[in-house]
Design a protein around this motif. Structure first.
Motif, PDB file in Angstrom:
ATOM      1  N   ALA A 111       0.872  -1.158   0.000  1.00  0.00           N
ATOM      2  CA  ALA A 111       0.000   0.000   0.000  1.00  0.00           C
ATOM      3  C   ALA A 111       0.900   1.196   0.000  1.00  0.00           C
ATOM      4  CB  ALA A 111      -0.933   0.036   1.191  1.00  0.00           C
ATOM      5  N   GLY A 112       0.407   2.317  -0.332  1.00  0.00           N
ATOM      6  CA  GLY A 112       1.149   3.556  -0.273  1.00  0.00           C
ATOM      7  C   GLY A 112       2.601   3.410  -0.613  1.00  0.00           C
ATOM      8  N   SER A 113       2.899   2.761  -1.709  1.00  0.00           N
ATOM      9  CA  SER A 113       4.299   2.546  -2.020  1.00  0.00           C
ATOM     10  C   SER A 113       4.874   3.733  -2.745  1.00  0.00           C
ATOM     11  CB  SER A 113       4.454   1.298  -2.882  1.00  0.00           C
ATOM     12  OG  SER A 113       3.927   1.527  -4.157  1.00  0.00           O
ATOM     13  N   THR A 114       6.172   3.783  -2.693  1.00  0.00           N
ATOM     14  CA  THR A 114       6.846   4.823  -3.440  1.00  0.00           C
ATOM     15  C   THR A 114       8.251   4.380  -3.760  1.00  0.00           C
ATOM     16  OG1 THR A 114       7.477   7.134  -3.512  1.00  0.00           O
ATOM     17  CG2 THR A 114       7.640   6.074  -1.398  1.00  0.00           C
ATOM     18  N   THR A 115       8.687   4.702  -4.934  1.00  0.00           N
ATOM     19  CA  THR A 115      10.076   4.503  -5.280  1.00  0.00           C
ATOM     20  C   THR A 115      10.643   5.840  -5.723  1.00  0.00           C
ATOM     21  OG1 THR A 115       9.423   3.864  -7.505  1.00  0.00           O
ATOM     22  CG2 THR A 115       9.851   2.087  -5.943  1.00  0.00           C
ATOM     23  N   ALA A 116       9.804   6.861  -5.682  1.00  0.00           N
ATOM     24  CA  ALA A 116      10.223   8.196  -6.094  1.00  0.00           C
ATOM     25  C   ALA A 116      11.248   8.749  -5.115  1.00  0.00           C
ATOM     26  CB  ALA A 116       9.022   9.130  -6.151  1.00  0.00           C
ATOM     27  N   GLN A 117      12.165   9.519  -5.640  1.00  0.00           N
ATOM     28  CA  GLN A 117      13.163  10.154  -4.796  1.00  0.00           C
ATOM     29  C   GLN A 117      12.641  11.530  -4.420  1.00  0.00           C
ATOM     30  OE1 GLN A 117      16.095   8.530  -3.907  1.00  0.00           O
ATOM     31  NE2 GLN A 117      15.057   6.826  -4.852  1.00  0.00           N
ATOM     32  N   GLY A 118      12.774  11.868  -3.160  1.00  0.00           N
ATOM     33  CA  GLY A 118      12.323  13.182  -2.720  1.00  0.00           C
ATOM     34  C   GLY A 118      12.052  13.165  -1.245  1.00  0.00           C
ATOM     35  N   ASP A 119      12.322  14.289  -0.594  1.00  0.00           N
ATOM     36  CA  ASP A 119      12.125  14.383   0.841  1.00  0.00           C
ATOM     37  C   ASP A 119      10.834  15.112   1.120  1.00  0.00           C
ATOM     38  OD1 ASP A 119      12.364  14.452   3.553  1.00  0.00           O
ATOM     39  OD2 ASP A 119      14.035  15.863   3.603  1.00  0.00           O
ATOM     40  N   ALA A 120       9.880  14.429   1.754  1.00  0.00           N
ATOM     41  CA  ALA A 120       8.591  15.033   2.058  1.00  0.00           C
ATOM     42  C   ALA A 120       8.650  15.834   3.349  1.00  0.00           C
ATOM     43  CB  ALA A 120       7.523  13.947   2.156  1.00  0.00           C
ATOM     44  N   GLY A 121       9.800  15.816   4.027  1.00  0.00           N
ATOM     45  CA  GLY A 121       9.929  16.580   5.257  1.00  0.00           C
ATOM     46  C   GLY A 121       9.208  15.970   6.434  1.00  0.00           C
ATOM     47  N   GLY A 122       8.895  14.679   6.369  1.00  0.00           N
ATOM     48  CA  GLY A 122       8.190  14.012   7.453  1.00  0.00           C
ATOM     49  C   GLY A 122       9.152  13.354   8.423  1.00  0.00           C
ATOM     50  N   THR A 123       8.647  12.371   9.142  1.00  0.00           N
ATOM     51  CA  THR A 123       9.422  11.642  10.137  1.00  0.00           C
ATOM     52  C   THR A 123      10.241  10.546   9.474  1.00  0.00           C
ATOM     53  OG1 THR A 123       7.651  12.000  11.724  1.00  0.00           O
ATOM     54  CG2 THR A 123       9.218  10.245  12.229  1.00  0.00           C
ATOM     55  N   PRO A 166       8.476  -5.369  -1.093  1.00  0.00           N
ATOM     56  CA  PRO A 166       8.037  -6.599  -1.767  1.00  0.00           C
ATOM     57  C   PRO A 166       9.000  -7.064  -2.850  1.00  0.00           C
ATOM     58  CG  PRO A 166       6.518  -4.792  -2.228  1.00  0.00           C
ATOM     59  CD  PRO A 166       7.525  -4.285  -1.248  1.00  0.00           C
ATOM     60  N   THR A 167       9.604  -6.120  -3.565  1.00  0.00           N
ATOM     61  CA  THR A 167      10.627  -6.444  -4.551  1.00  0.00           C
ATOM     62  C   THR A 167      11.764  -5.448  -4.375  1.00  0.00           C
ATOM     63  OG1 THR A 167       9.600  -5.026  -6.230  1.00  0.00           O
ATOM     64  CG2 THR A 167       8.953  -7.356  -6.234  1.00  0.00           C
ATOM     65  N   ALA A 168      12.907  -5.798  -4.852  1.00  0.00           N
ATOM     66  CA  ALA A 168      14.097  -4.961  -4.673  1.00  0.00           C
ATOM     67  C   ALA A 168      13.841  -3.522  -5.102  1.00  0.00           C
ATOM     68  CB  ALA A 168      15.270  -5.546  -5.456  1.00  0.00           C
ATOM     69  N   GLY A 169      14.060  -2.599  -4.180  1.00  0.00           N
ATOM     70  CA  GLY A 169      13.949  -1.177  -4.472  1.00  0.00           C
ATOM     71  C   GLY A 169      12.544  -0.604  -4.443  1.00  0.00           C
ATOM     72  N   THR A 170      11.538  -1.418  -4.199  1.00  0.00           N
ATOM     73  CA  THR A 170      10.154  -0.940  -4.112  1.00  0.00           C
ATOM     74  C   THR A 170       9.723  -1.005  -2.656  1.00  0.00           C
ATOM     75  OG1 THR A 170       9.640  -1.739  -6.328  1.00  0.00           O
ATOM     76  CG2 THR A 170       7.770  -1.303  -4.873  1.00  0.00           C
ATOM     77  N   TYR A 171       9.347   0.136  -2.097  1.00  0.00           N
ATOM     78  CA  TYR A 171       8.967   0.214  -0.690  1.00  0.00           C
ATOM     79  C   TYR A 171       7.510   0.595  -0.592  1.00  0.00           C
ATOM     80  CZ  TYR A 171      13.926  -0.031  -0.152  1.00  0.00           C
ATOM     81  OH  TYR A 171      15.228  -0.458  -0.234  1.00  0.00           O
ATOM     82  N   LYS A 172       6.806  -0.067   0.305  1.00  0.00           N
ATOM     83  CA  LYS A 172       5.381   0.177   0.515  1.00  0.00           C
ATOM     84  C   LYS A 172       5.133   0.405   1.994  1.00  0.00           C
ATOM     85  CE  LYS A 172       4.022  -2.147  -3.580  1.00  0.00           C
ATOM     86  NZ  LYS A 172       2.887  -1.868  -4.384  1.00  0.00           N
ATOM     87  N   GLN A 200       1.545   6.975   3.252  1.00  0.00           N
ATOM     88  CA  GLN A 200       2.455   7.611   2.301  1.00  0.00           C
ATOM     89  C   GLN A 200       3.854   7.714   2.886  1.00  0.00           C
ATOM     90  OE1 GLN A 200       1.669   8.436  -0.932  1.00  0.00           O
ATOM     91  NE2 GLN A 200      -0.181   7.306  -0.387  1.00  0.00           N
ATOM     92  N   ILE A 201       4.817   7.225   2.119  1.00  0.00           N
ATOM     93  CA  ILE A 201       6.217   7.348   2.482  1.00  0.00           C
ATOM     94  C   ILE A 201       6.975   7.917   1.303  1.00  0.00           C
ATOM     95  CG2 ILE A 201       6.278   5.518   4.220  1.00  0.00           C
ATOM     96  CD1 ILE A 201       7.422   3.642   2.043  1.00  0.00           C
ATOM     97  N   SER A 202       8.162   8.420   1.565  1.00  0.00           N
ATOM     98  CA  SER A 202       9.040   8.835   0.473  1.00  0.00           C
ATOM     99  C   SER A 202      10.408   8.246   0.723  1.00  0.00           C
ATOM    100  CB  SER A 202       9.105  10.363   0.365  1.00  0.00           C
ATOM    101  OG  SER A 202       9.705  10.916   1.514  1.00  0.00           O
ATOM    102  N   VAL A 203      11.112   7.963  -0.371  1.00  0.00           N
ATOM    103  CA  VAL A 203      12.452   7.424  -0.288  1.00  0.00           C
ATOM    104  C   VAL A 203      13.377   8.418  -0.942  1.00  0.00           C
ATOM    105  CG1 VAL A 203      13.949   5.499  -0.929  1.00  0.00           C
ATOM    106  CG2 VAL A 203      11.548   5.066  -0.386  1.00  0.00           C
ATOM    107  N   SER A 204      14.383   8.829  -0.184  1.00  0.00           N
ATOM    108  CA  SER A 204      15.375   9.767  -0.704  1.00  0.00           C
ATOM    109  C   SER A 204      16.753   9.203  -0.353  1.00  0.00           C
ATOM    110  CB  SER A 204      15.191  11.144  -0.053  1.00  0.00           C
ATOM    111  OG  SER A 204      16.151  12.040  -0.539  1.00  0.00           O
ATOM    112  N   GLY A 205      17.471   8.801  -1.383  1.00  0.00           N
ATOM    113  CA  GLY A 205      18.756   8.142  -1.133  1.00  0.00           C
ATOM    114  C   GLY A 205      18.508   6.834  -0.418  1.00  0.00           C
TER     115      GLY A 205
END
Length: 155
Positions: A50-62, A88-94, A144-149
């Protein structure tokens, strides 16, 4: 010598007694379901979706974790933030809510491809959060999560 008039004391009605017993039982159940651990819980062998993201970017959250903290095909429960993060798969975070959709208990483990609720043993898919085994009938809501680096942040 004075004579007091005695008035009969009425016992609580059956309905009142049953309501009191029910309220006490509910309080016990809610206490059991809400026992949360403020520390993060490591689990392996499954993933949550759910709410997965592989996009790079800092949402400024926790900031929750580093990408290396989340095992591929597995996940990690962040009890104090009320979220489960999976890969679930390499590099994909949910991410999903860690609150079971059956009665609101906090999920406690991830194994064999499912996220498990300890209260009534509902199981949710690590891939998409869908119900694999009831009594829950609704999927875990996406977060919703974000992945940055190498940093995973709760948006």
């Amino acid at each position: 010598m004075t004579s007091e008039s005695f008035e009969p004391v009425t016992a609580p009605s059956r309905r009142t007694a049953l309501a009191a017993v029910g309220a006490a039982g509910l309080a016990v159940a809610l206490t059991a379901c809400s026992s949360s651990d403020d520390s993060s819980s490591d689990t392996s062998g499954s993933t949550s979706t759910a709410g997965s993201t592989t996009a790079q970017g800092d949402a400024g959250g926790t900031e929750l974790a580093k990408t290396t903290d989340i095992p591929e095909g597995g996940g990690k429960i962040f009890a104090s933030q009320g979220v489960v993060v999976t890969q679930p798969t390499a590099g994909t975070y949910k991410a999903f809510s860690s609150k079971c959709t059956h009665q609101g208990c906090a999920v406690s483990s991830i194994s064999n491809g499912v996220i498990v609720c300890p209260c009534h043993q509902s199981e949710f898919s690590v891939t998409d959060g869908s119900v694999k085994k009831g009594p829950a009938t609704q999927a875990l809501p996406a977060e919703q999560i974000s992945v940055s680096g190498d940093s995973i942040t709760l948006a």
